[in-house]
Design an enzyme around this catalytic site. Structure first.
Site, short mmCIF file in Angstrom:
data_model
loop_
_atom_site.label_atom_id
_atom_site.label_comp_id
_atom_site.label_asym_id
_atom_site.label_seq_id
_atom_site.Cartn_x
_atom_site.Cartn_y
_atom_site.Cartn_z
N HIS A 54 53.02 11.68 13.25
CA HIS A 54 53.07 12.65 14.60
C HIS A 54 52.49 13.83 13.87
O HIS A 54 53.57 14.63 14.26
CB HIS A 54 54.27 12.50 14.66
CG HIS A 54 54.48 12.55 16.40
ND1 HIS A 54 54.36 12.57 17.61
CD2 HIS A 54 52.88 13.90 17.11
CE1 HIS A 54 54.85 12.42 18.63
NE2 HIS A 54 53.83 13.16 18.50
N ARG A 88 51.85 7.50 22.05
CA ARG A 88 53.01 7.30 21.69
C ARG A 88 53.62 5.81 21.06
O ARG A 88 53.02 4.94 21.28
CB ARG A 88 53.90 7.46 22.90
CG ARG A 88 54.12 9.15 23.68
CD ARG A 88 54.52 10.21 22.29
NE ARG A 88 54.53 11.31 23.64
CZ ARG A 88 53.90 12.60 22.95
NH1 ARG A 88 53.09 12.62 22.30
NH2 ARG A 88 53.87 13.93 23.81
N GLU A 145 60.28 7.07 15.76
CA GLU A 145 60.43 8.05 14.62
C GLU A 145 61.66 8.78 14.27
O GLU A 145 62.81 9.34 15.00
CB GLU A 145 59.57 9.37 15.61
CG GLU A 145 58.06 8.54 15.32
CD GLU A 145 56.92 9.90 16.19
OE1 GLU A 145 55.77 9.41 16.84
OE2 GLU A 145 57.20 11.38 15.97
#
Lengths: 313, 314
Positions: free
Chosen positions: B280, B233, B262
């Site tokens: 991602h 993460r 993000e």
């Protein structure tokens, strides 16, 4: 050994050039304005040629150098050397096997991952700011895909070992079946292509393997298939490959080599299912040094009348 | 089950949306028919399930606003966007999507390591811009045989280790406790791990303890020849520290699939050649997305039929 003339066919590695300069009388062929005059005037002093994947020692050059004793290639591939002529004249030939096996195999896997997971495309997507507008599209899973390898030599085996860690079933084609190998053998490239998802070219380039990847093979590999070439450009019928990719008859390609390097078909530049590399299979700091040391080691051994380290002829 | 209310927190996958629509009364939080307060007034009692993901999960506020919530089914393996404490407190079931995405994330990790070390994206760009005619690129770095340090040796960490071993990489790891059944070298301290490996990989869960687990000390220990790969993460890494280390050459390179904010990515990274940045996409393949969606659906169906959940989070 300083008076021994060594001809370096083209620029390949500054460290190698430096070391050759120190130990021998080095002639840089690419700096010579008139190549045929040069060969004539130095025909009696040149006893070694150092070549690579781009330029080696063809029949013409060998004939022009009557004192030539050894051709030491800064590569494992021998397609730029007239091996028959060397054999005929008792000229030794060495190459650089083993030291570059891992790098080339690593790159083959890197190309597979880059093509299937569209790594370069998604990296470009982030850099262009497009991620702020929306997510990147879905790609294709690599683990478990069937990998077909043409040529199960050192490099082919190293690719197989790596692909197995991704649970990829391995099959192969080579001149003869290898009974001690547990992978599935296909007696023809077309059958191999029809039965795999990712086809990798890892054999040496010879008259028999020129254009081994042709229209039939490409059709068998199909719209979901991916071709990886870490061999030589001439292994593939490049125009056929280009139209198959442009027409989406082939699913994708990862290419480190091309028929006329450094020229690459421009039609490939805009395709998002294609990764193109400038012949960097062994292009790491670590490996090029090891290759250079092997070239130097072979030359020294030869001129000291000791056994060659990695002789081919 | 067509009258069971299910709230999907954000767009995730069209296939999943369609499947949910076919079986339940689906509400799309990003596409409500009325204002948020009106929506909750009208429908909050009928919503028994929330489907969240890594972007929007189920925080305390959402859970509190749905009095009849029975299950949170996450379209992810990571649980950092779900208030697990609150769910436990209220007896709300939580499921995620482990295993089906393990291979994809591990594959991406190796892909990033190879792309960074062998400069694959730089080379591809070089060729596609027509520059090869003018001369070769410089040399890259070998991947095989490098030492790999993995933070978190769960399903994904183990899958990464297995793949790396095929490249003759030496494997070491750090986790909360040493794992009994592995031959890999354990470091009880992440700084020691970073000091003793060339490629450091973040593969642990994001919790309060692992927030900014990769900080200045760790980056310094990894050093100017070290590479960081983050498939965990964004919040695992102190991003400003990472950025300055890369800009100043104190860290050799990075392959990043995740970021602190993000889809924002630090601008300074966009010009660097020793980083690979992907949006991602760890589990974003056709095959895995469908498998994850099927797992979400199966968990929901199992719950509402009173059967055992397939992948409950305990």
């Amino acid at each position: 050994m300083e008076s021994i003339g060594v001809l370096m066919a083209c620029p390949m590695n500054p460290y190698l050039e430096q070391e050759l300069d120190k130990r021998f009388t080095l002639h840089r062929f690419w700096k010579v304005p008139d190549k045929s005059t040069f060969l004539t005037s130095h025909s009696n002093s040149i006893r070694a040629v150092v070549g690579n994947a781009s330029a080696g020692a063809d029949s013409q050059m060998i004939e022009a150098l009557p004192k030539l004793e050894i051709v030491a290639s800064f590569s494992v591939g021998l397609d730029k050397i007239d091996l028959a002529k060397c054999k005929e004249k008792g000229i030794r030939v060495t190459n650089t096997p083993d030291v570059l096996t891992e790098d080339v195999a690593d790159l083959a896997i890197g190309l597979m991952l880059a093509v299937l997971r569209k790594l370069c495309e998604s990296d470009r997507y982030v850099r262009s700011g497009k991620w702020k507008i929306g997510n990147y599209s879905l790609t294709t899973k690599f683990t478990g895909k069937r990998v077909g390898i043409i040529g199960l030599g050192r490099i082919g085996m190293a690719i197989a070992k790596r692909a197995e860690a991704f649970s990829c079933p391995i099959s192969y084609h080579s001149r003869t079946e290898k009974p001690e190998i547990k992978y599935k053998y296909y007696p023809s490239v077309v059958e191999l292509a029809a039965n795999c998802d990712i086809l990798v070219v890892a054999c040496s380039l010879t008259e028999e393997t020129r254009h081994i990847i042709n229209r039939k093979v490409i059709d068998a590999l199909g719209a979901k298939g991916v071709l990886i070439n870490i061999g030589r450009g001439p292994h593939v019928d490049e125009p056929e490959l280009v139209s198959a990719l442009v027409e989406r008859r082939l699913g994708g390609a990862g290419l480190d080599v091309f028929e006329h390097e450094p020229e690459v078909p421009e039609e490939l530049f805009g395709l998002d299912n294609v990764v193109l590399l400038p012949h960097v299979g062994s292009g790491t700091v670590e490996t090029r040094k090891a290759m250079a040391d092997l070239v130097l080691g072979n030359l020294e051994a030869h001129f000291l009348k000791k056994p060659l380290l990695t002789p081919v002829v | 089950m067509n009258n069971i209310g299910v709230l999907m927190t954000c767009p995730m996958l069209e296939y999943l949306e369609k499947q949910l629509e076919a079986r339940f009364k689906l509400f799309k939080a990003w596409n409500l028919s009325s204002s948020k307060p009106d929506f909750f007034k009208k429908h909050s009692n009928s919503i028994k399930a929330v489907v969240g993901d890594t972007t929007v999960g189920a925080d305390a506020a959402l859970i509190d606003s749905l009095p009849n919530l029975e299950i949170v089914a996450s379209y992810s393996v990571g649980l950092d966007k779900i208030d697990l404490e609150k769910c436990k407190e209220k007896g709300i079931n939580v499921t995620n999507t482990p295993d089906v995405l393990t291979d994809d994330v591990a594959d991406l990790c190796i892909g990033l390591a190879l792309a960074v070390l062998r400069k694959i994206c730089v080379c591809d760009q070089f060729v596609k811009s027509g520059n090869w005619i003018n001369g070769d690129l410089g040399l890259a770095s070998k991947f095989s045989g490098k030492s790999v340090g993995i933070v978190g040796l769960g399903r994904i960490g183990s899958a990464i280790a297995k793949r790396s071993e095929a490249f003759n990489c030496h494997i070491s790891y750090h986790s909360r406790s040493e794992k009994p059944n592995t031959n890999y070298k354990y470091y009880s301290n992440i700084v020691d791990l970073a000091a003793n490996c060339q490629i450091l990989i973040v593969a642990c869960a994001l919790t309060e303890e692992t927030h900014h687990i990769v900080n200045r000390k760790v980056i310094d220990a990894l050093g100017p020849k070290g590479i960081l790969i983050n498939i965990g993460r964004g919040a695992h890494v102190d991003e400003p520290e990472l950025v300055s280390a890369l800009l100043e050459g104190r860290l050799g390179g990075a392959g990043l699939d995740v970021f602190e904010n993000e889809p924002d990515v630090p601008e300074e990274l966009l010009a660097l050649e020793n980083v690979v940045l992907v949006p991602h996409v760890g589990s974003d393949t056709e095959e895995t997305s469908k498998a994850m969606a099927d797992l979400v659906i199966s968990n929901l169906e199992a719950h509402f039929k009173g059967e055992a959940l397939l992948t409950p989070v305990t």
